[in-house]
Design a protein around this motif. Structure first.
Motif, short mmCIF file in Angstrom:
data_model
loop_
_atom_site.label_atom_id
_atom_site.label_comp_id
_atom_site.label_asym_id
_atom_site.label_seq_id
_atom_site.Cartn_x
_atom_site.Cartn_y
_atom_site.Cartn_z
N LEU A 56 40.84 24.44 44.30
CA LEU A 56 40.54 25.83 44.62
C LEU A 56 41.88 26.54 44.79
CD1 LEU A 56 37.87 25.23 47.41
CD2 LEU A 56 37.49 25.48 44.94
N GLU A 57 42.00 27.73 44.26
CA GLU A 57 43.21 28.51 44.44
C GLU A 57 42.88 29.70 45.33
OE1 GLU A 57 47.05 29.58 41.86
OE2 GLU A 57 45.15 29.68 40.81
N CYS A 58 43.65 29.86 46.39
CA CYS A 58 43.33 30.85 47.42
C CYS A 58 44.39 31.94 47.48
CB CYS A 58 43.19 30.16 48.77
SG CYS A 58 41.95 28.85 48.75
N TYR A 59 43.93 33.18 47.48
CA TYR A 59 44.78 34.36 47.45
C TYR A 59 44.52 35.23 48.68
CZ TYR A 59 45.47 33.55 42.44
OH TYR A 59 45.81 33.01 41.23
N THR A 60 45.57 35.86 49.21
CA THR A 60 45.35 36.90 50.19
C THR A 60 44.71 38.09 49.46
OG1 THR A 60 47.47 38.02 49.89
CG2 THR A 60 47.40 36.22 51.52
N ILE A 61 44.16 39.01 50.21
CA ILE A 61 43.59 40.22 49.60
C ILE A 61 44.67 40.96 48.81
CG2 ILE A 61 42.50 42.45 50.07
CD1 ILE A 61 40.64 39.98 50.52
N GLU A 62 45.85 41.11 49.41
CA GLU A 62 46.93 41.83 48.73
C GLU A 62 47.39 41.11 47.46
OE1 GLU A 62 49.86 42.47 51.78
OE2 GLU A 62 48.90 44.34 52.43
N SER A 63 47.54 39.79 47.51
CA SER A 63 48.01 39.09 46.31
C SER A 63 46.96 39.12 45.21
CB SER A 63 48.46 37.65 46.62
OG SER A 63 47.41 36.87 47.10
N MET A 64 45.67 39.10 45.58
CA MET A 64 44.62 39.21 44.56
C MET A 64 44.62 40.61 43.96
SD MET A 64 42.36 38.00 42.60
CE MET A 64 41.80 36.40 43.12
N GLU A 65 44.81 41.63 44.78
CA GLU A 65 44.86 42.99 44.25
C GLU A 65 46.01 43.16 43.26
OE1 GLU A 65 44.80 45.50 47.73
OE2 GLU A 65 42.62 45.29 47.94
N ALA A 66 47.16 42.54 43.55
CA ALA A 66 48.29 42.61 42.62
C ALA A 66 47.94 41.93 41.29
CB ALA A 66 49.53 41.97 43.24
N LEU A 67 47.28 40.78 41.37
CA LEU A 67 46.85 40.08 40.15
C LEU A 67 45.82 40.91 39.39
CD1 LEU A 67 46.85 37.52 38.37
CD2 LEU A 67 45.10 36.59 39.89
N GLU A 68 44.89 41.51 40.11
CA GLU A 68 43.87 42.35 39.46
C GLU A 68 44.50 43.55 38.77
OE1 GLU A 68 40.07 41.23 42.28
OE2 GLU A 68 41.36 42.89 42.89
N ASP A 69 45.57 44.10 39.35
CA ASP A 69 46.27 45.21 38.70
C ASP A 69 46.86 44.76 37.36
OD1 ASP A 69 45.67 46.93 40.79
OD2 ASP A 69 47.65 46.76 41.74
N GLU A 70 47.39 43.53 37.32
CA GLU A 70 47.93 43.00 36.07
C GLU A 70 46.81 42.80 35.04
OE1 GLU A 70 51.01 39.91 36.11
OE2 GLU A 70 50.92 40.04 38.30
N ILE A 71 45.67 42.32 35.49
CA ILE A 71 44.53 42.13 34.58
C ILE A 71 44.06 43.49 34.06
CG2 ILE A 71 42.11 41.40 34.43
CD1 ILE A 71 42.87 39.18 36.51
N ASP A 72 43.97 44.48 34.94
CA ASP A 72 43.52 45.81 34.55
C ASP A 72 44.47 46.47 33.54
OD1 ASP A 72 41.36 45.56 36.25
OD2 ASP A 72 42.19 46.85 37.82
N ALA A 73 45.74 46.04 33.52
CA ALA A 73 46.71 46.62 32.59
C ALA A 73 46.54 46.09 31.17
CB ALA A 73 48.13 46.35 33.08
N LEU A 74 45.79 45.00 31.01
CA LEU A 74 45.53 44.47 29.66
C LEU A 74 44.57 45.38 28.92
CD1 LEU A 74 45.10 40.69 30.56
CD2 LEU A 74 47.05 41.75 29.39
N PRO A 75 44.63 45.37 27.58
CA PRO A 75 43.74 46.25 26.81
C PRO A 75 42.26 45.93 27.09
CG PRO A 75 45.44 45.29 25.41
CD PRO A 75 45.54 44.61 26.74
N ALA A 76 41.50 46.98 27.35
CA ALA A 76 40.06 46.81 27.56
C ALA A 76 39.44 46.17 26.33
CB ALA A 76 39.41 48.17 27.83
N GLY A 77 38.58 45.20 26.55
CA GLY A 77 37.90 44.53 25.45
C GLY A 77 38.69 43.39 24.83
N SER A 78 39.93 43.18 25.27
CA SER A 78 40.71 42.08 24.69
C SER A 78 40.19 40.74 25.21
CB SER A 78 42.20 42.21 25.03
OG SER A 78 42.42 41.98 26.41
N GLU A 79 40.36 39.71 24.41
CA GLU A 79 39.90 38.37 24.79
C GLU A 79 40.63 37.89 26.05
OE1 GLU A 79 39.30 33.92 22.91
OE2 GLU A 79 39.93 35.55 21.61
N GLU A 80 41.94 38.18 26.13
CA GLU A 80 42.71 37.76 27.29
C GLU A 80 42.17 38.38 28.58
OE1 GLU A 80 44.01 38.97 24.48
OE2 GLU A 80 45.24 37.32 23.69
#
Length: 167
Positions: A56-80
């Motif tokens: 299991l990989e555990c994230y603080t709320i802030e570290s998950m939000e930073a990761l989610e920001d990186e995911i959101d920056a990827l092109p919508a609809g992309s496989e990645e």
């Protein structure tokens, strides 16, 4: 700079799946939860991933939000983006610490990892992982030790950091 997780711990897991989060980890979880005020219990995110993931990989709320920001920056609809959204949104859950610093690992999570009476916690800086102790030793620890054995006797691991610095 955000506080980081450090250290490794083996914690008892009771028959109901309750396990204490190491106290040093609790401080980082609290610091990384901007809503942890006024008696509200600190929260964090557990990413359990697909069947191949043995921890299991555990994230603080802030570290998950930073990761989610990186995911959101990827092109919508992309496989990645789709794969990352599935792993980090779909194969995850929010957890709250109780007033004694424990969480309940569901039967699903315990079964996935094969955890019965102990869980191994290992810090990874901005995250921490939870393993079945024997699986960690057989998979991750063995891999790290094998890699280190290939290095010269006077190997200083900090040399790896200089490879990432711009010159």
């Amino acid at each position: 700079m955000a506080r980081r997780f450090r250290g490794e711990y083996t914690q008892k897991v009771d028959g109901k799946g309750r396990v204490s989060i190491p106290s040093r980890y609790r401080r980082v979880i609290e610091a990384g939860d901007p809503d942890c005020t006024g008696g509200k219990p600190p929260e964090f995110i557990i990413v359990y991933g697909d069947e191949r993931r043995k921890f299991l990989e555990c994230y603080t709320i802030e570290s998950m939000e930073a990761l989610e920001d990186e995911i959101d920056a990827l092109p919508a609809g992309s496989e990645e983006r789709d794969v990352l959204e599935t792993i980090y949104h779909g194969h995850s859950m929010e957890m709250s610490l109780d007033d004694t610093g424990r969480i309940v690992l569901s039967k699903k999570l315990r079964d996935k990892l094969g955890i019965e009476d102990e869980a191994f916690f290992i810090a990874k800086g901005t995250t921490f992982q939870v393993w079945k102790p024997e699986t960690y030793d057989a998979v991750k620890k063995a891999k790290t030790e094998a890699w280190l054995e290939q290095q010269p006797e006077d190997f200083d691991p900090r040399i790896l950091l200089s490879r990432n610095r711009s010159e």
